[in-house]
Scaffold this motif. Structure first.
Motif, PDB file in Angstrom:
ATOM      1  N   UNK A  24       0.805  -1.358  -0.122  1.00  0.00           N
ATOM      2  CA  UNK A  24       0.048   0.042   0.205  1.00  0.00           C
ATOM      3  C   UNK A  24       0.637   1.323   0.062  1.00  0.00           C
ATOM      4  N   UNK A  25       0.880   2.000  -1.229  1.00  0.00           N
ATOM      5  CA  UNK A  25       1.710   3.157  -1.155  1.00  0.00           C
ATOM      6  C   UNK A  25       0.759   4.253  -1.693  1.00  0.00           C
ATOM      7  N   UNK A  26       1.131   5.413  -1.356  1.00  0.00           N
ATOM      8  CA  UNK A  26       0.389   6.642  -1.945  1.00  0.00           C
ATOM      9  C   UNK A  26      -0.303   6.565  -3.344  1.00  0.00           C
ATOM     10  N   UNK A  27      -1.527   6.607  -3.551  1.00  0.00           N
ATOM     11  CA  UNK A  27      -2.077   6.603  -4.822  1.00  0.00           C
ATOM     12  C   UNK A  27      -2.510   5.348  -4.925  1.00  0.00           C
ATOM     13  N   UNK A  28      -2.578   4.259  -4.251  1.00  0.00           N
ATOM     14  CA  UNK A  28      -3.111   2.946  -4.197  1.00  0.00           C
ATOM     15  C   UNK A  28      -4.522   2.799  -4.304  1.00  0.00           C
ATOM     16  N   UNK A  29      -5.708   3.633  -4.381  1.00  0.00           N
ATOM     17  CA  UNK A  29      -7.055   3.462  -4.157  1.00  0.00           C
ATOM     18  C   UNK A  29      -7.538   2.854  -5.267  1.00  0.00           C
ATOM     19  N   UNK A  30      -6.995   3.269  -6.535  1.00  0.00           N
ATOM     20  CA  UNK A  30      -7.498   2.846  -7.664  1.00  0.00           C
ATOM     21  C   UNK A  30      -7.257   1.150  -7.949  1.00  0.00           C
ATOM     22  N   UNK A  31      -5.999   0.790  -7.533  1.00  0.00           N
ATOM     23  CA  UNK A  31      -5.409  -0.472  -7.687  1.00  0.00           C
ATOM     24  C   UNK A  31      -6.293  -1.335  -6.449  1.00  0.00           C
ATOM     25  N   UNK A  32      -6.372  -0.777  -5.397  1.00  0.00           N
ATOM     26  CA  UNK A  32      -7.131  -1.571  -4.323  1.00  0.00           C
ATOM     27  C   UNK A  32      -8.509  -1.626  -4.795  1.00  0.00           C
ATOM     28  N   UNK A  33      -9.129  -0.701  -5.383  1.00  0.00           N
ATOM     29  CA  UNK A  33     -10.799  -0.845  -5.798  1.00  0.00           C
ATOM     30  C   UNK A  33     -10.929  -2.093  -6.886  1.00  0.00           C
ATOM     31  N   UNK A  34      -9.834  -2.073  -7.780  1.00  0.00           N
ATOM     32  CA  UNK A  34      -9.748  -3.047  -8.677  1.00  0.00           C
ATOM     33  C   UNK A  34      -9.602  -4.604  -8.020  1.00  0.00           C
ATOM     34  N   UNK A  35      -8.801  -4.636  -7.322  1.00  0.00           N
ATOM     35  CA  UNK A  35      -8.657  -5.933  -6.350  1.00  0.00           C
ATOM     36  C   UNK A  35      -9.986  -6.336  -5.525  1.00  0.00           C
ATOM     37  N   UNK A  36     -10.722  -5.181  -4.790  1.00  0.00           N
ATOM     38  CA  UNK A  36     -11.786  -5.468  -4.088  1.00  0.00           C
ATOM     39  C   UNK A  36     -12.965  -6.017  -5.108  1.00  0.00           C
ATOM     40  N   UNK A  37     -12.967  -5.450  -6.183  1.00  0.00           N
ATOM     41  CA  UNK A  37     -13.933  -5.952  -7.183  1.00  0.00           C
ATOM     42  C   UNK A  37     -13.873  -7.403  -7.716  1.00  0.00           C
ATOM     43  N   UNK A  38     -12.433  -7.835  -7.675  1.00  0.00           N
ATOM     44  CA  UNK A  38     -11.986  -9.309  -8.116  1.00  0.00           C
ATOM     45  C   UNK A  38     -12.577 -10.097  -6.863  1.00  0.00           C
ATOM     46  N   UNK A  39     -12.373  -9.429  -5.606  1.00  0.00           N
ATOM     47  CA  UNK A  39     -12.838 -10.548  -4.369  1.00  0.00           C
ATOM     48  C   UNK A  39     -14.324 -10.600  -4.410  1.00  0.00           C
ATOM     49  N   UNK A  40     -15.088  -9.611  -4.793  1.00  0.00           N
ATOM     50  CA  UNK A  40     -16.542  -9.470  -4.919  1.00  0.00           C
ATOM     51  C   UNK A  40     -17.146 -10.345  -5.731  1.00  0.00           C
ATOM     52  N   UNK A  41     -16.505 -10.422  -6.891  1.00  0.00           N
ATOM     53  CA  UNK A  41     -16.846 -11.206  -7.976  1.00  0.00           C
ATOM     54  C   UNK A  41     -16.882 -12.624  -7.631  1.00  0.00           C
ATOM     55  N   UNK A  42     -16.180 -13.018  -6.594  1.00  0.00           N
ATOM     56  CA  UNK A  42     -16.091 -14.489  -6.314  1.00  0.00           C
ATOM     57  C   UNK A  42     -17.481 -14.899  -5.666  1.00  0.00           C
ATOM     58  N   UNK A  43     -18.223 -13.891  -5.258  1.00  0.00           N
ATOM     59  CA  UNK A  43     -19.661 -14.195  -4.563  1.00  0.00           C
ATOM     60  C   UNK A  43     -19.658 -15.092  -3.493  1.00  0.00           C
ATOM     61  N   UNK A  44     -18.592 -14.894  -2.734  1.00  0.00           N
ATOM     62  CA  UNK A  44     -18.474 -15.764  -1.469  1.00  0.00           C
ATOM     63  C   UNK A  44     -18.155 -14.873  -0.547  1.00  0.00           C
ATOM     64  N   UNK A  45     -18.659 -15.166   0.742  1.00  0.00           N
ATOM     65  CA  UNK A  45     -18.213 -14.565   1.931  1.00  0.00           C
ATOM     66  C   UNK A  45     -16.820 -14.338   2.404  1.00  0.00           C
ATOM     67  N   UNK A  46     -16.521 -13.380   2.612  1.00  0.00           N
ATOM     68  CA  UNK A  46     -14.793 -13.238   3.306  1.00  0.00           C
ATOM     69  C   UNK A  46     -14.908 -12.164   4.254  1.00  0.00           C
ATOM     70  N   UNK A  47     -13.579 -12.046   4.801  1.00  0.00           N
ATOM     71  CA  UNK A  47     -13.308 -11.065   6.020  1.00  0.00           C
ATOM     72  C   UNK A  47     -11.915 -10.650   5.535  1.00  0.00           C
ATOM     73  N   UNK A  48     -11.649  -9.257   5.767  1.00  0.00           N
ATOM     74  CA  UNK A  48     -10.435  -8.675   5.333  1.00  0.00           C
ATOM     75  C   UNK A  48      -9.835  -8.135   6.611  1.00  0.00           C
ATOM     76  N   UNK A  49      -8.551  -8.531   6.888  1.00  0.00           N
ATOM     77  CA  UNK A  49      -7.821  -8.060   8.127  1.00  0.00           C
ATOM     78  C   UNK A  49      -6.602  -7.243   7.493  1.00  0.00           C
ATOM     79  N   UNK A  50      -6.524  -6.082   8.003  1.00  0.00           N
ATOM     80  CA  UNK A  50      -5.394  -5.344   7.785  1.00  0.00           C
ATOM     81  C   UNK A  50      -4.811  -4.365   8.976  1.00  0.00           C
ATOM     82  N   UNK A  51      -3.543  -4.151   8.803  1.00  0.00           N
ATOM     83  CA  UNK A  51      -3.077  -3.405   9.865  1.00  0.00           C
ATOM     84  C   UNK A  51      -3.596  -1.879   9.659  1.00  0.00           C
TER      85      UNK A  51
END
Length: 160
Positions: free
Chosen positions: A39-66
């Protein structure tokens, strides 16, 4: 429970192949870890694309982050806007954000920062002291159906 136990504890009967991504480690899906180093400055667009791929799995999940207190205001705004715009899909599949903040004196500030980002997203956010607690909490969040979140407080902090 230790981190190595997560895969067997969290694995539902039929798990789709969760893609490993630069920012999100899905090797223990449905527990997904955000890689802080990626996670670096300006990461929000790449983060959004990755989140969309996770949601496309249509399976419940939990995200853990520091928690990262030095996120840029632009990244925070973009992530918050995307989370609000995806409320229906997020509340259906993302059972929660578990945020690790080891410093007890910083947890209230962390809780408020995450409340601002996730407000209106329909996703529960919990602040915990470490990965061990996150690993114990993840199966609990995964058991809750989306409808149960409507009656539960959206933002809680574990007293740890």
């Amino acid at each position: 429970m230790i981190a190595s136990d997560l895969k067997s504890t969290l694995a539902p009967a039929r798990v789709p192949h969760a893609p490993d991504q630069p920012m999100h480690d899905a090797s223990r899906f449905p527990l997904v870890r955000l890689r802080r180093r990626a996670v670096q400055s300006g990461y929000a667009f790449a983060w959004r694309a990755e989140m969309q791929r996770l949601l496309a799995l249509a399976t419940p999940f939990v995200i853990v982050s520091e928690h990262c207190a030095d996120e840029t205001p632009d990244d925070t705004r973009l992530r918050a806007a995307w989370l609000r715009s995806q409320q229906a899909t997020l509340s259906a599949y993302c059972r929660g954000f578990i945020v690790i903040e080891p410093r007890i004196e910083a947890r209230a500030t962390t809780r408020e920062a995450w409340r601002v980002v996730t407000q209106g997203s329909g996703v529960r956010t919990v602040i915990v002291s470490g990965m061990r607690v996150a690993g114990e909490l993840a199966p609990v969040l995964l058991k809750h159906s989306p409808g149960e979140q409507e009656h539960a407080p959206a933002h809680r902090a574990a007293p740890l």
